[in-house]
Each structure stands twice: as structure tokens, then as C-alpha cells.
Design a protein around this motif. Sequence first.
Motif, mmCIF file in Angstrom:
data_model
loop_
_atom_site.group_PDB
_atom_site.id
_atom_site.type_symbol
_atom_site.label_atom_id
_atom_site.label_comp_id
_atom_site.label_asym_id
_atom_site.label_seq_id
_atom_site.Cartn_x
_atom_site.Cartn_y
_atom_site.Cartn_z
ATOM 1 N N ASP A 119 41.698 37.109 37.646
ATOM 2 C CA ASP A 119 40.418 37.699 38.043
ATOM 3 C C ASP A 119 39.357 37.461 36.970
ATOM 4 O O ASP A 119 38.186 37.218 37.275
ATOM 5 N N ALA A 120 39.782 37.529 35.694
ATOM 6 C CA ALA A 120 38.843 37.303 34.598
ATOM 7 C C ALA A 120 38.330 35.864 34.615
ATOM 8 O O ALA A 120 37.137 35.621 34.392
ATOM 9 N N VAL A 121 39.222 34.908 34.871
ATOM 10 C CA VAL A 121 38.805 33.504 34.960
ATOM 11 C C VAL A 121 37.779 33.337 36.079
ATOM 12 O O VAL A 121 36.740 32.687 35.915
ATOM 13 N N ARG A 122 38.051 33.934 37.227
ATOM 14 C CA ARG A 122 37.121 33.825 38.359
ATOM 15 C C ARG A 122 35.780 34.484 38.035
ATOM 16 O O ARG A 122 34.711 33.980 38.398
ATOM 17 N N THR A 123 35.841 35.625 37.361
ATOM 18 C CA THR A 123 34.618 36.363 37.046
ATOM 19 C C THR A 123 33.713 35.564 36.114
ATOM 20 O O THR A 123 32.509 35.446 36.347
ATOM 21 N N VAL A 124 34.279 35.004 35.036
ATOM 22 C CA VAL A 124 33.430 34.238 34.118
ATOM 23 C C VAL A 124 32.974 32.935 34.771
ATOM 24 O O VAL A 124 31.873 32.445 34.478
#
Length: 225
Positions: A119-124
Amino acid sequence: MDTEREPVRVVVVDDDQLVRMALRLVIDGEPDLTVVAEAADGDAAIAVVEEQRPDVVLMDVRMPGRDGLSATRELLTRPAPPRVLMLTTFDSDDLVLGSLRAGAHGFVLKDTRPAQILDAVRTVAEGNPVLSPAATARVIAAATGPQSSHTRDATRRAARKQLSALTERELETARAIADGLGNPEIAERLHISVATVKAHTGSLFAKLAVENRVQIALLVRDAED
């Protein structure tokens, strides 16, 4: 009409081969993400980013030779830089703040659940900063520090005045951001769609005149202390 987007291109940088392998397996298991290269140190990271032009770099902080902070600073001075998500086993204040000062778009601890790292990868990749809950708490603590009761009261009043412009739903979103939640977790908590979370977050940025989610978290902390 099919408007499916290309997968987010990721470079994984870590001096531990097993960590790189694990991250590749997790990331490549997602249809919207793909690992295009790996690197074991900061110099190699700069070289592969120059070659591959990824969307996101998962960057270890501490590595032999050039470390992740130095490599991040170098990458972000170049044209069309990638988004950088720092990944580490360490969670000391100097690393969190140092990563953010270097220009990193997020900071996630290696013991974070795989789903949250994804989710963090997608968010950034979407252009939004992200911090793990532990990192958010440390940034807030380090950025605010001890204050006198008079200063504390003034800060609280100013923060509450800013937050008073928000709707109830926007305020709930701000509190969830202060808890370190990403958009999917906020959507689940508030029983709304991720698109609605993004809309509320956009309103928060505009109404509160802030640049990132950490500033939102600081305002909530100041208002509720």
C-alpha cells in the motif's frame, strides 16, 4: 474501452540479498506492481535508476558504502526523479527526520506487514507521502518537543482554529492520518471508498494550507494535546 494502466515500476535497494528476494516476490505477486531492478548499495542504486527510470525506489537506509540517505539526495537532484520510499529495521528519530529532509516520500519499517508495504508503494507512486504509524509518532514527537504551558495553550488554540474549518468527515480523515493510516485503512475505518478518502485529503490540504500528511498529523496532535 480498456484504460488499464501499466504496472508501477519499482527498484529494490538493500544490501541483504534475502530481503531483496522477499520484496521482489511480494511486489511481483501484485498485478499493478513490478520490480524492474535490484541494487545492493547507494552507488548501484543510482546507476540502475538512471538505466531503468522506475516510478518508485524502495531504499534501505543503512548500507555499506554510499547509504540510502546519500543516494536519495543524489537521485532527487536529477531530472524526473523517482519517488523514494525508505525501508529500514531502524526507527530512531534521526533516521526518520533525515530521510524526510533528504526528500524521501515515505518511511516504512521492515517489520511492517507486506500488505502495508505494498500500500505504501502504491501511495507514493500516486504522489502522496506515507509514513508507518511508528514513524509518524516519532516525527510528531521530534518536531514538536517540550513547550511551556503558555506556548502549549497558544499552539492548541491555533490548531483548533484551523481544524474548525473542516467538516466532521474531513476531521475524521485528519485524525486517521494522524494515526498513521494509509488511504485503504482510512476507507475501512470510516466505511467509505478510497476515492472519497482522496477527496477528503485533497480538501484537508487546501483548507489547512499544508503540503503533506505529516503536517496534518501535527495539527491534530496540537489540537488534541
